[in-house]
Scaffold this motif. Structure first.
Motif, mmCIF file in Angstrom:
data_model
loop_
_atom_site.group_PDB
_atom_site.id
_atom_site.type_symbol
_atom_site.label_atom_id
_atom_site.label_comp_id
_atom_site.label_asym_id
_atom_site.label_seq_id
_atom_site.Cartn_x
_atom_site.Cartn_y
_atom_site.Cartn_z
ATOM 1 N N ILE A 65 -4.178 2.925 3.391
ATOM 2 C CA ILE A 65 -4.774 1.606 3.587
ATOM 3 C C ILE A 65 -6.014 1.645 4.475
ATOM 4 C CG2 ILE A 65 -3.379 0.941 5.591
ATOM 5 C CD1 ILE A 65 -3.178 -1.869 4.236
ATOM 6 N N ALA A 114 0.834 -1.206 0.000
ATOM 7 C CA ALA A 114 0.000 0.000 0.000
ATOM 8 C C ALA A 114 0.862 1.246 0.000
ATOM 9 C CB ALA A 114 -0.931 -0.017 1.213
ATOM 10 N N LEU A 147 -6.314 -3.842 -2.628
ATOM 11 C CA LEU A 147 -5.472 -2.705 -3.002
ATOM 12 C C LEU A 147 -5.544 -2.436 -4.493
ATOM 13 C CD1 LEU A 147 -2.180 -3.252 -0.943
ATOM 14 C CD2 LEU A 147 -4.074 -1.726 -0.435
#
Length: 430
Positions: free
Chosen positions: A129, A122, A146
């Protein structure tokens, strides 16, 4: 009561660590054993947890700062001193912390549940995140989450940019004016794109920074000398191919590396000075009696060196299995600290598609490193006749304070002998 949680010595020879990411902020209330930070040591990234519960009153510094062993990592006002304040669970939403004079109140937030490898990815993507909706077990954020977040963010940014460009290009003076405005707008955008594409700056942090520091220390501490040669591994190619088909039935992938490890450990036993380190404080050469072989492994995050312990005691098959397991964990960044510590000698490679020769840098404080390079079919002269053979490039970098050129040459010839006659290595059942 104020409790200072000091950075412990969590690794072999650890002196300091870099703060990669804070998982809490000043003013947050934490539970005992709750993750508070991700730190990067010389060996790996580690998620630290607080041993006590309470309110966070101070952090060691911003992300990217370095903390030495024994220095406070986080300061907590323990629960006894903040009685009546309920510590939130991992899934609960944090209440806003009252702002200091002139400081805007911080909004409530929820800390995402995610593995350290996902958090690291991330950061690489520039993704907050805590804003990503997790679809894993218990709401855990996954790599797929993600990727979905990035796709959605990029799509939204593209639409916004298109809408903004259209708005800026609207006619202001008739049809001609509109065309001129549109041309000017897109010319400006193109010019800015060209400007920003001239260079990109990537912070030297985390594992990449640790690799850089270790390489510099190695080169500037140990005088490096490198020998290079090429060896005939035609028999090795044939034997590996035959054994690989058998091991494939057991879902075991057999590379050349187990054979190289066996050849190197045999040579180390014949020339113990190579399985050593130099104690600079006492001016003593320390000969190691066990053979823990580091395997330089390239990953997306950088170079990792997982260690095969007591490699001389393991068969070709056992080495193949362990290499596969360590490599898989290295690429997932799931290696434990003990799997990255204690190597006595390291083997590296430029890979099948790499160069013919290379000058490896010693994995300090070891005194030598062996490089195995590409295998290519080449014409060679044997008994005054030109024949085609499978040839491998090899290199050996050694610390010239401890090892001289002549024994380095003998060590290389010994490794070459075993790799040219791999049937001998098969006698090492254990």
């Amino acid at each position: 009561m104020i409790y200072e949680f000091k950075l412990p010595d969590i690794g072999e020879g650890l002196h300091e660590a870099e703060i990669i990411r804070w998982l809490v902020r000043e003013g947050d209330v934490v539970n005992a054993d709750q993750p508070i930070a991700e730190i990067q040591t010389d060996k790996a990234m580690v998620e630290m947890t607080t041993p006590v519960a309470g309110k966070v009153v101070a952090l060691a510094g911003p992300e990217g700062a370095t903390v030495k062993v024994g220095e406070p990592l986080i300061v907590v006002e323990t629960e006894a001193a903040v009685a009546g304040e309920a510590a939130p669970t991992e899934d609960s939403v944090r209440e806003p912390v009252p702002a200091a004079h002139g400081e805007a109140p911080r909004p409530a937030r929820k800390r995402a549940i995610a593995a350290p490898s996902v958090r690291k990815r991330a950061r690489e993507l520039g993704v907050p995140i805590d804003e990503v909706e997790g679809t894993g077990e218990g709401g855990r954020v996954t790599l797929a989450d993600l990727e979905r977040y990035v796709r959605e963010r990029e799509a939204a940014a593209t639409v916004a940019a298109r809408d903004e460009a259209k708005k800026d290009a609207l006619p202001t003076g008739g049809a001609a004016g509109g065309r001129q405005a549109s041309i000017a707008t897109w010319t400006s955008i193109a010019g800015l794109d060209a400007l920003f594409e001239e260079e990109e700056r990537i912070p030297l942090r985390g594992l990449r920074k640790k690799i850089a520091e270790k390489m510099v220390k190695s080169v500037y501490t140990a005088p490096h000398a490198t020998g290079m040669d090429e060896i005939d591994v035609t028999k090795l190619v044939e034997i590996r191919k035959s054994l690989a088909s058998e091991l494939a039935k057991e879902q075991i992938k057999l590379t050349y590396l187990p054979f190289i490890i066996k050849a190197v450990t045999r040579a180390l036993k014949e020339y113990p000075m190579f399985n050593a380190s130099l104690d600079e404080e006492t001016n003593e050469i320390v000969l190691k009696k066990r053979y823990h072989i580091g395997i330089a492994t390239a990953t997306k995050a950088g170079l990792l060196v997982p260690v095969i312990r007591d490699a001389d005691q393991k068969s070709i098959r056992e080495l193949a299995v362990e290499i596969a397991e360590l490599s898989e964990k290295a690429h997932r960044q799931a290696l434990r600290l003990k799997e990255l510590q204690g190597s006595t000698f390291t083997i590296t490679s430029t890979g099948a598609g790499g160069g013919w020769f290379a000058k490896p840098i010693i994995n300090y404080p070891e005194v030598a490193i062996f490089g195995a390079h590409a295998i290519k079919r080449k014409p060679v002269v044997i008994d005054d006749e030109i024949v085609i053979r499978d040839m491998m490039g090899i290199s050996l970098t050694f610390d010239h304070r401890v090892i001289d050129g002549e024994p380095a040459g003998r060590f290389m010839r010994t490794v070459a002998h075993y790799l040219s006659h791999p049937e001998v290595l098969l006698l090492d059942v254990r």
